[in-house]
Scaffold this active site. Structure first.
Site, PDB file in Angstrom:
ATOM      1  N   TYR A 106       0.838  -1.190   0.000  1.00  0.00           N
ATOM      2  CA  TYR A 106       0.000   0.000   0.000  1.00  0.00           C
ATOM      3  C   TYR A 106       0.879   1.248   0.000  1.00  0.00           C
ATOM      4  CZ  TYR A 106      -4.087   2.601  -0.172  1.00  0.00           C
ATOM      5  OH  TYR A 106      -5.007   3.484  -0.630  1.00  0.00           O
ATOM      6  N   ARG A 159      -7.858  10.319  -9.580  1.00  0.00           N
ATOM      7  CA  ARG A 159      -7.078  11.010  -8.531  1.00  0.00           C
ATOM      8  C   ARG A 159      -6.446   9.955  -7.646  1.00  0.00           C
ATOM      9  NH1 ARG A 159      -8.100  11.668  -2.915  1.00  0.00           N
ATOM     10  NH2 ARG A 159      -7.067   9.741  -3.410  1.00  0.00           N
ATOM     11  N   LYS A 177      -5.877  -2.218  -1.685  1.00  0.00           N
ATOM     12  CA  LYS A 177      -6.879  -2.039  -0.619  1.00  0.00           C
ATOM     13  C   LYS A 177      -7.534  -3.369  -0.279  1.00  0.00           C
ATOM     14  CE  LYS A 177      -7.202   2.436   0.318  1.00  0.00           C
ATOM     15  NZ  LYS A 177      -7.840   3.491   1.064  1.00  0.00           N
ATOM     16  N   GLU A 248     -12.997   4.506  -4.625  1.00  0.00           N
ATOM     17  CA  GLU A 248     -11.626   4.789  -4.252  1.00  0.00           C
ATOM     18  C   GLU A 248     -10.955   5.674  -5.294  1.00  0.00           C
ATOM     19  OE1 GLU A 248     -10.563   3.157  -1.260  1.00  0.00           O
ATOM     20  OE2 GLU A 248      -9.018   4.663  -1.482  1.00  0.00           O
ATOM     21  N   ASP A 249     -10.390   6.761  -4.857  1.00  0.00           N
ATOM     22  CA  ASP A 249      -9.570   7.610  -5.718  1.00  0.00           C
ATOM     23  C   ASP A 249     -10.272   8.109  -6.982  1.00  0.00           C
ATOM     24  OD1 ASP A 249      -7.753   7.402  -3.749  1.00  0.00           O
ATOM     25  OD2 ASP A 249      -6.183   6.413  -4.887  1.00  0.00           O
ATOM     26  N   ASP A 271     -14.025   5.622   0.571  1.00  0.00           N
ATOM     27  CA  ASP A 271     -12.996   5.556   1.612  1.00  0.00           C
ATOM     28  C   ASP A 271     -12.213   6.861   1.742  1.00  0.00           C
ATOM     29  OD1 ASP A 271     -11.601   4.049   3.620  1.00  0.00           O
ATOM     30  OD2 ASP A 271      -9.870   4.187   2.287  1.00  0.00           O
ATOM     31  N   ASP A 272     -12.018   7.553   0.621  1.00  0.00           N
ATOM     32  CA  ASP A 272     -11.243   8.812   0.683  1.00  0.00           C
ATOM     33  C   ASP A 272     -11.986   9.858   1.506  1.00  0.00           C
ATOM     34  OD1 ASP A 272      -9.302   7.813  -1.235  1.00  0.00           O
ATOM     35  OD2 ASP A 272     -10.972   7.943  -2.638  1.00  0.00           O
ATOM     36  N   ASN A 411      -0.413  12.006   0.811  1.00  0.00           N
ATOM     37  CA  ASN A 411       0.315  10.821   0.336  1.00  0.00           C
ATOM     38  C   ASN A 411       0.772  11.013  -1.099  1.00  0.00           C
ATOM     39  OD1 ASN A 411      -0.197   9.149   2.655  1.00  0.00           O
ATOM     40  ND2 ASN A 411      -2.309   9.006   1.973  1.00  0.00           N
TER      41      ASN A 411
HETATM   42  P1  NAD Z   1      -8.691  16.316  -3.410  1.00  0.00           P
HETATM   43  O1  NAD Z   1      -8.134  16.463  -4.752  1.00  0.00           O
HETATM   44  O2  NAD Z   1     -10.145  15.979  -3.266  1.00  0.00           O
HETATM   45  O3  NAD Z   1      -8.446  17.670  -2.578  1.00  0.00           O
HETATM   46  C1  NAD Z   1      -7.245  18.381  -2.546  1.00  0.00           C
HETATM   47  C2  NAD Z   1      -7.513  19.731  -1.937  1.00  0.00           C
HETATM   48  O4  NAD Z   1      -6.275  20.402  -1.754  1.00  0.00           O
HETATM   49  C3  NAD Z   1      -8.399  20.642  -2.782  1.00  0.00           C
HETATM   50  O5  NAD Z   1      -9.333  21.287  -1.969  1.00  0.00           O
HETATM   51  C4  NAD Z   1      -7.419  21.678  -3.323  1.00  0.00           C
HETATM   52  O6  NAD Z   1      -8.018  22.946  -3.510  1.00  0.00           O
HETATM   53  C5  NAD Z   1      -6.421  21.733  -2.200  1.00  0.00           C
HETATM   54  N1  NAD Z   1      -5.151  22.269  -2.656  1.00  0.00           N
HETATM   55  C6  NAD Z   1      -4.452  21.957  -3.755  1.00  0.00           C
HETATM   56  N2  NAD Z   1      -3.354  22.731  -3.838  1.00  0.00           N
HETATM   57  C7  NAD Z   1      -3.365  23.538  -2.770  1.00  0.00           C
HETATM   58  C8  NAD Z   1      -2.516  24.564  -2.310  1.00  0.00           C
HETATM   59  N3  NAD Z   1      -1.413  24.889  -2.972  1.00  0.00           N
HETATM   60  N4  NAD Z   1      -2.837  25.188  -1.179  1.00  0.00           N
HETATM   61  C9  NAD Z   1      -3.945  24.854  -0.498  1.00  0.00           C
HETATM   62  N5  NAD Z   1      -4.790  23.895  -0.876  1.00  0.00           N
HETATM   63  C10 NAD Z   1      -4.510  23.243  -2.011  1.00  0.00           C
HETATM   64  O7  NAD Z   1      -7.835  15.232  -2.678  1.00  0.00           O
HETATM   65  P2  NAD Z   1      -8.170  14.473  -1.308  1.00  0.00           P
HETATM   66  O8  NAD Z   1      -8.860  13.198  -1.578  1.00  0.00           O
HETATM   67  O9  NAD Z   1      -8.831  15.399  -0.379  1.00  0.00           O
HETATM   68  O10 NAD Z   1      -6.712  14.099  -0.827  1.00  0.00           O
HETATM   69  C11 NAD Z   1      -5.787  15.115  -0.487  1.00  0.00           C
HETATM   70  C12 NAD Z   1      -4.536  14.495   0.072  1.00  0.00           C
HETATM   71  O11 NAD Z   1      -4.849  13.788   1.264  1.00  0.00           O
HETATM   72  C13 NAD Z   1      -3.870  13.488  -0.857  1.00  0.00           C
HETATM   73  O12 NAD Z   1      -2.477  13.680  -0.854  1.00  0.00           O
HETATM   74  C14 NAD Z   1      -4.191  12.169  -0.236  1.00  0.00           C
HETATM   75  O13 NAD Z   1      -3.171  11.220  -0.451  1.00  0.00           O
HETATM   76  C15 NAD Z   1      -4.276  12.513   1.224  1.00  0.00           C
HETATM   77  N6  NAD Z   1      -5.108  11.552   1.951  1.00  0.00           N
HETATM   78  C16 NAD Z   1      -4.609  10.994   3.089  1.00  0.00           C
HETATM   79  C17 NAD Z   1      -5.339  10.046   3.777  1.00  0.00           C
HETATM   80  C18 NAD Z   1      -4.799   9.451   5.041  1.00  0.00           C
HETATM   81  O14 NAD Z   1      -3.810   9.891   5.512  1.00  0.00           O
HETATM   82  N7  NAD Z   1      -5.422   8.470   5.622  1.00  0.00           N
HETATM   83  C19 NAD Z   1      -6.570   9.648   3.298  1.00  0.00           C
HETATM   84  C20 NAD Z   1      -7.078  10.255   2.142  1.00  0.00           C
HETATM   85  C21 NAD Z   1      -6.336  11.205   1.479  1.00  0.00           C
END
Ligand code: NAD
Length: 516
Positions: A106, A159, A177, A248-249, A271-272, A411
């Site tokens: 993962y 994504r 997953k 997912e994603d 899940d996201d 991530n």
């Molecule tokens: P997403 O694309 O839905 O959202 C990303 C957000 O970040 C958007 O609101 C965007 O406007 C904002 N963004 C982008 N560039 C930016 C900047 N320069 N300044 C401020 N904000 C900015 O993605 P997501 O599903 O919300 O995932 C976001 C991140 O969280 C990913 O890297 C993902 O890997 C991580 N994530 C971690 C976990 C975990 O730790 N368990 C779980 C899910 C997602």
């Protein structure tokens, strides 16, 4: 497994395999572990090296092979190949070395594997449903060899982690997953079906790469896309009654919409959005055991207002409501900062999912300024933007909180808003830190910190097991809140003492059972 059991398992699964066919069936193959008696009965004599070897020896050999590899991507390739030839051994190896191997099967390594999927591709796993299959998805499902599918993880690859649109190369995610459903919660592998909806890609590299495995066309959009998803949802739930579908994603313009469209019709979750919310809420509840402050006193600033951030915001504001605040008061305690800046009411054209968290306030596009003005108790990074929690920001958080809560959840590792080491160093050892991908232990001023990983795997396998055994027909938000509280309850004082706000990964099977 004795001969009788083995034979009956094969009859049950409708695969009365013998000889070479059995050795090539990853579900039943035991490799060198077939006993002399089994070899005689199952037509295996001569097809295997003569010495029967125990599972432990096979595990030892696999680990030797894994550890000698030059890099994690090679380890990923080795483990995929093992999964393709002997699933029993694959899961034994993974379960016995979860801490070492989860980052391979993962995040973060699966991210690199997806980026190079077409180039490391050996053997297909799961189902690819392409835009060409529209009108015939039911027929494609008929080709899947197992009938008793209980869990589908599906992506359209738009994504992948924080890596963007990888198209059909995103298949590594559903595969990874679902492997965790088995490794962390004991779900049988044949009950798990990874699916990629190959609806095209906007990735220029993939559109021109001859080794790309997906359809080389730009993404389906609008009603064509929606009709494909609708057909898919009806087909899978008809073919596999009672199946749980995990989205997912998907990119956030589809993720929120699809969840809204289907969560009251089928047994689905995202899940996201929801799994992330649950594990992050668990992390926050654990952190509050250290700060000794009530949830209703927290002020959260999210950096990133996408699926993860907004999902967490909703779950936590719901939890604050259940602890006495009005929903409006609870939401007022969750602030968001996106790629434009602070999410305030004065902004026009805000995406719909951000509106519940658009508050009165002066707009700024400077995160440090937002931090100084709001003085949050917790700063939660879900932006996919690396190194954005700067020294100044962490120092500011530490200047007005004794124990600032800093979660850098993006991530893979290369995208994290700040590293564990930076958070501890810049906060003078005060930060309560968690990341999305794992970080090594940090030694700082004579203390060893164990950074917690807000890994969704703490939640979805256990939740899935609960759905399976209870026969639940819908996945409600309340279930994610219950899972979060259960996870937080399983964090021990000894975990908190070393800075870890999640249980040790090695205990995840127990954790999952408890959540279930
Ligand atoms: P997403 O694309 O839905 O959202 C990303 C957000 O970040 C958007 O609101 C965007 O406007 C904002 N963004 C982008 N560039 C930016 C900047 N320069 N300044 C401020 N904000 C900015 O993605 P997501 O599903 O919300 O995932 C976001 C991140 O969280 C990913 O890297 C993902 O890997 C991580 N994530 C971690 C976990 C975990 O730790 N368990 C779980 C899910 C997602």
């Amino acid at each position: 497994m004795g001969v009788d059991l083995h034979a009956s398992a094969m009859r049950e699964s409708g695969t009365a395999y013998r000889g070479v066919k059995l050795l090539h069936d990853p579900v039943h193959n035991k490799g060198t572990a077939f006993t002399a008696e089994e070899r005689a009965v199952l037509g295996l004599k001569g097809l295997l090296p003569p010495r029967a070897q125990s599972m432990d020896l096979q595990v030892q050999r696999a680990m030797e092979n894994i550890r000698v590899k030059n890099n994690d991507l090679e380890r990923y390739v080795f483990l995929s190949a093992l999964q393709d030839r002997n699933e029993t051994l694959f899961y034994r190896v993974v379960m016995d070395h979860l801490k070492e191997l989860m980052p391979i099967i993962y995040t973060p390594t699966v991210g690199e594997a997806c980026q190079k999927f077409g180039h490391i591709f050996r053997r297909p796993r799961g189902l690819f449903i392409s835009r060409e299959d529209k009108g015939h998805i039911h027929d494609v499902l008929q080709n899947w060899p197992h009938e008793d599918v209980k869990f589908i993880v599906v992506t359209d690859g738009e994504r992948i982690l924080g890596l963007g649109d990888l198209g059909a190369d995103g298949m590594g995610i559903p595969i990874g997953k679902l492997a965790l459903y088995t490794a962390c919660a004991g779900i049988h592998p044949t009950q798990c079906l990874p699916i990629t909806l190959d609806v095209g890609t906007e990735s220029k590299d993939r559109l021109s790469d001859p080794l790309y495995i997906g359809t080389q066309a730009r993404r389906l959009k609008g009603s064509d896309y929606d009709e494909l998803i609708e057909e898919f949802m009806v087909a899978v739930t008809t073919q596999f009654p009672g199946v749980v579908v995990q989205f997912e994603d998907f990119a956030n313009h589809n993720a929120f919409r699809l969840l809204r469209t289907y969560q009251d019709r089928f047994c689905v979750f995202n899940d996201d959005i929801q799994g992330t919310a649950s594990v992050t809420m668990a992390g926050l509840l654990s952190a509050l055991k250290v700060t000794h402050k009530p949830l209703t006193d927290q002020k959260l600033l999210f950096f990133g207002a996408g699926e993860a951030g907004i999902g967490i915001g909703h779950l936590i504001s719901g939890a604050m409501e259940s602890e006495g605040l009005s929903l409006a008061e609870a939401r007022q305690r969750c602030w968001f900062f996106d790629s434009t800046g602070l999410v305030t009411k004065s902004r026009t054209n805000l995406a719909e999912h951000k509106l519940p968290f658009a508050h009165d306030g002066v707009f700024t596009d400077n995160l440090l300024e937002a931090v100084n003005r709001l003085r949050p108790t917790a700063l939660i990074g879900v932006s996919g933007m690396p190194q954005t929690f700067t020294k100044e920001i962490v120092e500011a958080m530490s200047s007005f909180q004794d124990r600032p809560i800093i979660f850098a959840l993006s991530n893979p590792t290369s995208k994290s808003e700040c590293t564990a080491k930076q958070a501890y160093k810049w906060s003078n050892g005060k930060a309560i830190y968690a990341s999305g991908s794992p970080f090594d232990l940090v030694d700082y001023k004579g203390q060893t910190f164990v950074p917690g990983q807000a890994n969704n795997a703490y939640i979805f396998p256990g939740l899935g097991l609960g759905l399976l055994v209870s026969g639940a027909e819908r996945v409600t938000d309340e279930l994610f809140a219950i899972a979060a509280r259960s996870l937080a309850d399983q964090v021990r004082e000894s975990d908190l003492a070393v800075g870890r706000i999640f249980p040790a990964l090695e205990t995840i099977r127990t954790v999952s059972a408890q959540i279930a």
